[in-house]
Structure formats: C-alpha cells, structure tokens
Design an enzyme around this catalytic site. Structure first.
Site, PDB file in Angstrom:
ATOM      1  CE  LYS A   1      -3.981  -1.866   2.237  1.00 36.28           C
ATOM      2  NZ  LYS A   1      -3.445  -3.373   2.260  1.00 36.28           N
TER       3      LYS A   1
ATOM      4  CD  GLU B   1      -4.336   5.964   5.399  1.00 38.45           C
ATOM      5  OE1 GLU B   1      -3.647   6.125   4.214  1.00 38.45           O
ATOM      6  OE2 GLU B   1      -5.642   5.287   5.117  1.00 38.45           O
TER       7      GLU B   1
ATOM      8  CG  HIS C   1     -10.912  -1.717  10.216  1.00 35.29           C
ATOM      9  ND1 HIS C   1     -11.359  -0.587  10.326  1.00 35.29           N
ATOM     10  CD2 HIS C   1     -10.384  -2.102  11.466  1.00 35.29           C
ATOM     11  CE1 HIS C   1     -10.782   0.256  11.560  1.00 35.29           C
ATOM     12  NE2 HIS C   1     -10.191  -0.822  11.898  1.00 35.29           N
TER      13      HIS C   1
ATOM     14  CD  GLU D   1     -11.426  -1.491  -1.423  1.00 34.44           C
ATOM     15  OE1 GLU D   1     -10.808  -1.028  -0.233  1.00 34.44           O
ATOM     16  OE2 GLU D   1     -11.759  -2.550  -1.493  1.00 34.44           O
TER      17      GLU D   1
ATOM     18  CD  GLU E   1      -7.198  -1.734   0.308  1.00 32.20           C
ATOM     19  OE1 GLU E   1      -5.895  -2.270   0.490  1.00 32.20           O
ATOM     20  OE2 GLU E   1      -8.166  -2.368   0.540  1.00 32.20           O
TER      21      GLU E   1
ATOM     22  CG  ASN F   1      -9.015  -4.574  -2.980  1.00 32.14           C
ATOM     23  OD1 ASN F   1      -9.814  -4.048  -2.661  1.00 32.14           O
ATOM     24  ND2 ASN F   1      -8.014  -4.922  -2.312  1.00 32.14           N
TER      25      ASN F   1
ATOM     26  NE  ARG G   1      -8.567  -9.515  -3.156  1.00 33.24           N
ATOM     27  CZ  ARG G   1      -9.675  -8.756  -2.442  1.00 33.24           C
ATOM     28  NH1 ARG G   1     -11.026  -9.038  -3.227  1.00 33.24           N
ATOM     29  NH2 ARG G   1      -9.638  -8.158  -1.370  1.00 33.24           N
TER      30      ARG G   1
END
Length: 693
Positions: A116, A191, A226, A266, A278, A280, A282
């Site tokens: 990330k 962050e 999360h 995202e 991030e 993904n 997939r």
C-alpha cells in the site's frame, strides 16, 4: 480458448465461478483441503484435487500444490477467486511459467499494488488524490486520531485506530506482529483517520487492447472490524462531479500500472473530497451488485479478457439499484464472535434457484451466492461467511426493502448468524433515510448503532421469545403424542392438512399444568400450559390462544393476531420460524445435570481453535487483574483474545501454545479476590473475548 479451468479457491466464490463456466461450456476443476472434501464447491466441480491438510497454510496458500493440481487435472487455466493467493504476484508468475492461462492481471500490476505504501507513491505520480502517510515518530496530538495499516494484505488485519498518542507505540508493534503473521510482511504505515468517512469504490475492467471501463460506484461503508457487511451500487448521495472524479481517478490508476482484467479502486469519501485507499487486483466479494446494475457477468468478461478478447468501446448503461448483505456465522451480540457447527437447514425462499451468476437480479428475483448448503458443517479453519444475498430494484428504497424481506424470511437452522443484525441495519433510519437517501451512511455506523442493532441496549422483547418457547413446547408435546386425525376443515400452518393434533382425551379432573424449560437468548425461560379436552391454555401469557398444534407447526393467536410458527428440532436445539422473525432455543432437561457444572471462574474456549499465545509469565498462583489478556486463540482467520472477567488468582492453567481446543474447553481458572469485608466476590464463569481481525 480456455477449455478447463481450475479455481484456486473455495466456498461461494468457487461455486459462483463454476456457474459461469457451466454456462460457457468450460470444464471445472476444484481443489479442496481435507475438511472441504465434501464441501459444495468440491461437489459442484466436474473434477477435484485434494490438497492434503486442513489449514490454509497447508492447502489453499500452497501455490506449488495448486499449480501441480491444475496440471494433474488437465486444466489449461487458473482463476484465483479472491482471498488466499489472488493478489500474490509470485503465484501468478508460477501459473504462467507452467504454461497455464492466468485469469487475472499481469504479475507486474499485482506487485505494484501489493504494498500500500508503494501503491500510494504510484497513485500520487498518476495524479490520483490520496491521504499522505504520516511519520510515526513525528505525530502530534493535533493529528489524532490516526490509522495504522498493514502495507500488505487486507481484510482489516494489521489495522488499528489510535486515538491517544501514548498508545501509538504499542499499537504499531501489535499491527506489525499481526501483519507479519497474516501476510508474511510486517511493514505498516500510518495515515490520518477520517471520522465518519464513506468507503466508496469503483469497479474497473480493462482488456489488453487499451479499453478501460469504470463500472460505476459501490458504497461499502457498513463495516465491522474494518470488514464489509452491506454493499450497494451505485453509491447513493454522490453528486455528478464527485462521481466523475472517482471514475476518472480509478481509470487513471488502472492505466498507470498497465492493468488488465477485473479490479477495484477504493476511496475514502468525506463531503466532496475523495482519497485513494488501495487497489484490489482481483474480483471483489461485492461484485454482484455491479453485475445486477449493469447486467454483466464479470467472471465471463474476465475469461474473455484472459483469452485475449476485447471489450466493447463503452460499457452498458446502468439501471436501478442493487444491495448485497454478507451472511456470516457469527454472533454480533458477543463481539461478532464467529460460530461453528452443522448448518442443518439453509434456505432463502425469495432467491431464484435458477438464477445464473452474473445475470441481473431484476430478471430473476433475489440472488443468492452461497458457499454452504443444508447439512454442511461450518468449520474452524476458514472465513465465517455463509453466503451473500443480493436484491435489485428500480430504486434504492425498493431494493433495500426487498433484501430485508428476503433475509427475514430465510430459514437458518444451525450456528448463530448475523441475519437479525442485517435486517435491522437495512431498516434503520440512518441507513434508509428520507425517500431512500441515507443520512448516516459511513464507516462509523456500527460504532454508533451497534448496541441497538444487536439488542445489547436492553430492549430485547422477552414476551416474543416466551411465546416462541410456548410454540416449541407445544410442537414437542405433539411429536411425543401419537397424532390423531384432524377435525374436518382444520388446517396446519402453510396449508398442510393431516396430523394436526386435537387437545387431549376426556378427563373428569382438571389437568396439572405442564411445563418446559429452554435456554433462550438471555438465559433460561420456562413455559407452562394446561391441556383440557378441547383446548390448550397457556399459563402466565395473557392474550395468547392456541389454535392448532403439530410436531412441525403451531398456530397461535396473540392479542387477536394469528401467528404461524414453523418448528424444527435437532437434538436439543429448537428453531421457531415466523414470517417476521426467528428464534433459536435450547431445550433443557427437567433436572439440571450437576456433572456438567464448571468451577466458578473458569475461562472457557468460545469456539474450537488453536492456542497461539499465553500471557507472558502466566503461571498458577499469579495475581490477575480484571480485563488482563490471558490466552489467545486463532480460529476462522481471526485472533481471539480471552481476558480475565474479574481480579483474582490463577488457580489452574490448562491451555498450552499449539494445543487444539474444543468449544467449552476450560483454558484456565481464576479464583476471585475477596472483598474488604472478607467475603468472596460473586463468581463470573464467563471470560471476556476480544477479537482482532
């Protein structure tokens, strides 16, 4: 052209991919661990290859075994699904090096997004808006709260919200240790944590000919630990300017790394601002809502792209709204504790069994993507998600209502699930909003409303549970008594005719009240009723009349309203289902079994698992403070920290690192300290369980 596909995964995603393969005429190959030898994905594939072992590390995370399985079965392509090795660049390379087709993005694209921290650097260079990482050594009070995140992996593991500066070093160390254990990489970063932010994502689909589709937005803000619980498309309440920013940023991210295939970008959205979180690399768990809105089969398009095919210049236009709920075997009222056991019966009557994965839900009703079937066992080694239930409708309000109704009418006999929480969430005013426009849709939804949604606010309806227990007792009585023919015109719930019980034989003396004991949601309850020649009279339940009874169905009149209960019993577990709610009860023996009593202060294993850690220096005789973590269990991809319920002395220790324990096993015993007057404090046999994703 792909002729045979191995899915390097399990559960509902493997079943979902196999469905598309059947429609396209592609042969299917499953892989399975020993616990999954009879799982639905193993049964549904045309051939299956055993991966010896039980844990993910022994089986689904062994890339070498997966490649050998594909070769042994004669597959010419591998689809990774999601989770496990789906975002592992080395596994993608191994598949390609073996001469197989990889149904996913290039290994280089996967590697570029695997970290990330590296991903944020690439996105900054591509002009994608993001939150800049913070130097942990220079964080000030004014910058709190902050979020500690693992650089690799996902699913909420290695993630911590820090609100006090003094806690930062400890949380950093804990996140690093968990990330190293879960992903083999202990790198973390910090962050800013955005309070009441929304989790919004964009589905990307890109071919090898330069076409990139941005398939609308999805809102995935309802999360626990999360991890996502409810998702929908399109994300509601965004203006056109923000939607355009999200689409353009997602497409720029895909082009920046030469992406092909399906992926998701995202973002964290607050007000009119969006920040990259991030990518993904997939397919996502929540992809069905995008499929329903756009009328696409994303797996079929993944296969087309892997074969070298091209996308149309523009995607189809979206229509309507879709909402998805993740049905988990977990108990939200007990800290979202995962559950195991046999799923005796699992039905979603509103779902269309003929629904082809990927088809718009608008064309075939509610869609069910399930990894379990009736009779399957929910084990300890894998994720606790049973299924996803998806509803489409022309408007958001209609889609939400349809989904809530489908879940409410589902039949779930087995481990405790989050079904009631889902229904309440979908009907909560902060989720529905006026006219279907949400007013409280953000990642803090369950922090604010968790108590009322799980029933922990003390507003549980005890009378309703008592009435359900009465129905269970009457059904049990009918089952133990030879049924007599029903009077002419009598019907059972659901319209069934034969077997309805008449109420006893002639008596010349009043009957003694009969009683049954059950354990319900909040403890023991007893129901009493008196049987006469032509009626059953409930005791201590004014306003309740018995209309008909049978071993599997009871009809009651409650305050003038007819209510029908469907009853089922498996051993001592009893399930009472109605059109507006369901109850799970445990039938108790008439006389308690003293041999089954545990010593006061016993810390019991909340579920089967492996002991992975003990508190440092833990030994018999040690003084223990209330809330002290004593034992860590690992089960169902989660870490469960078991803490002392009260202060006292450790008088027994039965847990040891590496031991496999069953649910209810005594891990330790803490004898509570005496109060100042010299009397022992009240014993509390229940340990506190905290989970770390």
């Amino acid at each position: 052209m792909i002729s045979s596909l191995l899915v390097a995964n399990r559960g509902e995603i493997a079943c979902r991919i196999f469905g598309t393969c059947r429609a396209l005429g592609i042969a299917t190959v499953a892989v399975h661990s020993d616990p999954d030898s009879g799982a639905p994905h193993t049964r549904e594939a045309e051939s299956a290859v055993r991966l010896p072992g039980a844990t993910p590390a022994e089986t689904y995370l062994r890339g070498d075994l997966l490649v050998k399985a594909a070769q042994a079965a004669g597959a010419d392509a591998v689809h990774p699904g999601y989770g496990f090795l789906s975002e592992n660049a080395d596994f993608a390379r191994a598949v390609l090096d073996a001469g197989l087709v990889w149904v996913g993005p290039p290994p280089e694209a996967i590697a570029s997004m695997a970290s990330k921290t590296r991903a944020k650097e690439l996105m900054a260079a591509a002009g994608v808006p993001l939150l800049a990482p913070l130097d942990p050594d220079r964080i000030t009070e004014e910058q709190l709260p902050v979020l500690v995140k693992a650089a690799s992996g996902g699913g909420g593991r290695g993630m911590r919200v820090v609100r006090e500066l003094a806690a930062l070093p400890e949380e950093l160390a804990a996140a690093q240790a968990e990330a190293a254990s879960a992903f083999g990489d202990g790198e973390v970063f910090v962050e800013p944590y955005v309070e009441r932010g929304r989790h919004v994502e964009v589905q990307i689909l890109a071919d090898g000919h330069g076409t990139v589709w941005a398939l609308g937005t999805r809102d995935c803000s309802l999360q626990r630990r999360h991890q996502k619980v409810v998702e929908e498309a399109p994300a509601p309440g965004l203006d056109e300017k923000l939607r355009t920013t999200l689409h353009e940023s997602a497409a720029a991210a895909a082009r920046a790394i030469g992406y092909t295939g399906a992926g998701t970008v995202e973002f964290l959205v607050r007000g009119e601002s969006a920040y990259f979180l991030e990518m993904n690399t997939r397919l996502q768990v929540e992809h069905p809502v995008t499929e329903a809105v756009f009328g696409l089969d994303l797996v079929a398009l993944q296969l087309r792209i892997a074969e070298g095919g091209a996308l149309d210049p523009e995607p189809p236009a979206p229509r309507g709204h879709a909402v998805e709920a993740r049905l988990y075997a977990e108990d939200p009222a007990q800290g979202w504790l995962p559950q195991t056991g046999t799923l005796h019966r699992f039905e979603v009557p509103a779902a269309d069994a003929a629904h082809r994965p990927g088809a718009p839900a608008a064309e075939s009703g509610v869609r069910l993507d399930a990894g379990y079937r009736s009779g399957d066992a929910v084990g300890v080694h894998y994720d606790a998600m049973l299924a996803k239930v998806i509803a489409w409708a022309p408007t958001r309000a209609e889609a939400v209502r349809t989904l809530a109704g489908a879940l409410e009418r589902a039949v779930l006999h087995g481990p405790v699930t989050n079904r009631e929480l889902l229904v309440r969430s979908l009907r909560h005013p902060d989720f529905t909003g006026t006219g279907g426009d949400p007013t409280g849709l953000d990642t803090g939804f369950y922090e604010r409303h968790g108590a009322e949604l799980t029933g922990a606010d003390g507003k549980f309806d005890h009378r309703d549970e008592q009435i359900a227990a009465l129905a269970a007792a009457l059904a049990d009585s009918a089952a133990r008594t030879a049924p007599t023919a029903a009077p002419a015109g009598t019907t059972r719930p659901g319209g069934a005719q034969p077997g309805t019980r008449t109420f006893g034989a002639w008596r010349n003396l009043p009957s003694v009240p009969q009683s049954r004991r059950f354990r319900g949601r909040e403890g023991e309850l007893e129901v009493r009723y008196r049987v006469s020649r032509d009626s059953v009279e409930p005791q201590e339940l004014p306003g309740v009349r018995v209309l008909a009874t049978a071993p599997d169905a009871v009809v009651l009149e409650v305050d003038g309203v007819r209510r029908e209960f469907g009853l089922a019993r498996y051993g001592e577990q009893v399930y009472a289902d109605t059109a507006t709610g369901a109850w799970a009860l445990t039938a108790l023996p008439r006389f308690p079994d003293a041999a089954g009593q545990q010593a006061p202060g016993s810390l019991l294993a909340p579920m089967p698992g492996t002991v992975i850690r003990l508190a440092e220096g833990l030994a018999v005789g040690a003084r223990i403070e209330a809330g002290t973590p004593l034992v860590w269990l690992e089960a169902m991809k989660m870490e469960h920290r078991i803490t002392a319920p009260a202060a006292g002395t450790l008088t027994a220790l039965h847990a040891a690192v590496g031991h496999q324990v069953e649910v209810g096993a005594v891990l330790a015993v803490v004898t509570e300290a005496e109060d100042p007057a010299g009397a022992a404090a009240p014993a509390d046999t229940a340990a506190t369980v905290e989970e770390t994703p």
